[in-house]
Scaffold this active site. Structure first.
Site, PDB file in Angstrom:
ATOM      1  N   SER A 103     -78.163  62.936   1.809  1.00  0.00           N
ATOM      2  CA  SER A 103     -79.591  61.772   1.100  1.00  0.00           C
ATOM      3  C   SER A 103     -80.746  62.396   1.269  1.00  0.00           C
ATOM      4  CB  SER A 103     -79.804  60.950   2.380  1.00  0.00           C
ATOM      5  OG  SER A 103     -78.537  60.583   3.551  1.00  0.00           O
TER       6      SER A 103
ATOM      7  N   GLY B 287     -79.395  56.054   7.244  1.00  0.00           N
ATOM      8  CA  GLY B 287     -79.263  55.117   5.868  1.00  0.00           C
ATOM      9  C   GLY B 287     -79.452  55.806   5.008  1.00  0.00           C
TER      10      GLY B 287
ATOM     11  N   LYS C 241     -69.777  67.964   7.665  1.00  0.00           N
ATOM     12  CA  LYS C 241     -71.101  68.602   6.769  1.00  0.00           C
ATOM     13  C   LYS C 241     -71.986  68.812   8.047  1.00  0.00           C
ATOM     14  CE  LYS C 241     -74.759  66.665   5.016  1.00  0.00           C
ATOM     15  NZ  LYS C 241     -75.574  67.079   5.046  1.00  0.00           N
TER      16      LYS C 241
ATOM     17  N   HIS D 203     -71.123  58.640   4.228  1.00  0.00           N
ATOM     18  CA  HIS D 203     -71.059  58.390   4.523  1.00  0.00           C
ATOM     19  C   HIS D 203     -69.871  56.525   4.546  1.00  0.00           C
ATOM     20  CE1 HIS D 203     -75.613  58.572   4.504  1.00  0.00           C
ATOM     21  NE2 HIS D 203     -75.037  58.818   6.208  1.00  0.00           N
TER      22      HIS D 203
ATOM     23  N   HIS E  62     -74.509  57.303   1.012  1.00  0.00           N
ATOM     24  CA  HIS E  62     -73.706  57.422  -0.214  1.00  0.00           C
ATOM     25  C   HIS E  62     -72.686  57.930   0.294  1.00  0.00           C
ATOM     26  CE1 HIS E  62     -73.781  61.520   2.223  1.00  0.00           C
ATOM     27  NE2 HIS E  62     -74.940  61.832   2.411  1.00  0.00           N
TER      28      HIS E  62
END
Ligand code: PAF
Length: 284
Positions: free
Chosen positions: A186, A29, A149, A35, A32
């Site tokens: 996040s 969740g 990443k 995602h 950003h």
């Protein structure tokens, strides 16, 4: 977009989609742009797109980090719907880890003992491997999408999927970056404006080392020593900066073949990771 909370509901929602291509983006969740780029790729390649949002407690080594992890489900659901997600799977912890849960997917060897495994403890990757297998078996997608990443996570997930014969293709998408190069995460939302500007030293150092390697400098130790000094000067506290083999994650002394430059550092109280591929002799 349909939101489901249980594995049974998820399987029922996906039953009519079987036969078509299903793409899956697992997340914790706080969505950003990184995602969203995974979701765009999934939308382009598949007939049905599934997103999971689950802040997995078993992969956090510190209770405070788990408690501070951003939870923005309402906003995430809006972003997911506008990115064309068909099914949002948002279980609670009791759904994935019911009473009596006793199984862990444990990966052995250097790929989990080094870098993040060494700094966060190997339980981190046990937690990731276990939840990823559970999610893959719940969704049974054709393709699951991960961001570059989390390079070590990708190596571990590929290993698990190969070893357990999970019938899924793993697609890895490039790291999404802000204008100053900072990898989108996040965790970036936790940075104060001052920390945010200090954090930009991380991609600057990665880019400078990549350029030096391309220009012919192959001395990994010297390059990393200079990079570490630059990070400290910029007010970033590095945990590691290392040149490793992209597949085995074994350290490399000479950058004489394609390599991965990986970094973990804290800025204030926020821990960030990043990486870049190194290609010696202009092979980038
Ligand atoms: O990369 C993440 O967000 C998590 O590690 C994952 C893959 C969703 C497992 O909890």
């Amino acid at each position: 977009m349909r939101t489901v909370r249980t594995i049974a509901e998820l399987r029922a929602a996906l039953a009519p989609a079987r036969g078509g291509r299903i793409g899956f983006v697992p997340t914790m969740g706080a969505l950003h742009e990184g995602h969203l780029s995974l979701l765009r790729a999934a939308r382009e390649d598949n007939d049905t797109v599934v997103l999971s949002i689950f802040v997995n407690p078993t992969q956090f080594d510190q209770a405070a980090d788990l408690a501070a992890y951003p939870r923005t489900e309402e906003r995430d659901a809006e972003l997911a719907a506008s990115a064309g997600v068909d099914v949002l799977f948002a279980p609670d912890a009791a759904e994935l880890y019911p009473a009596g849960f006793a199984t862990t997917v444990r990966v052995a060897g250097s790929i989990v003992e080094t870098l993040e495994g060494a700094h966060r403890g190997r339980a981190h990757f046990d937690g990731v491997a276990t939840v990823v297998v559970k999610l893959l078996l719940s969704v049974l997608p054709d393709t699951a999408y991960f961001g570059a990443k989390d390079a070590q996570q990708v190596v571990v997930v590929r290993r698990v999927v190969a070893d357990l014969d999970v019938p899924v293709r793993i697609a890895v998408r490039p790291t999404s970056r802000d204008d100053d190069g900072l990898a989108r995460s996040s965790r970036n939302t936790r940075l104060s404006p001052d920390e945010r500007s200090r954090a930009a030293a991380i991609p600057r150092v990665l880019t400078a080392i990549a350029a030096a390697v391309t220009a012919g400098d192959a001395d990994a130790e010297a390059l990393c020593a200079r990079g570490l000094a630059t990070l400290v000067e910029a007010g970033v506290a590095p945990e590691y900066l290392a040149v490793v083999d992209p597949d085995t994650l074994e350290p490399m002394r000479a950058v004489d073949r394609p390599a991965l430059l990986v970094v973990a550092a804290t800025v204030g109280a926020t821990r960030l990771i990043d990486n870049v591929l190194l290609a010696p002799g202009g092979r980038r």
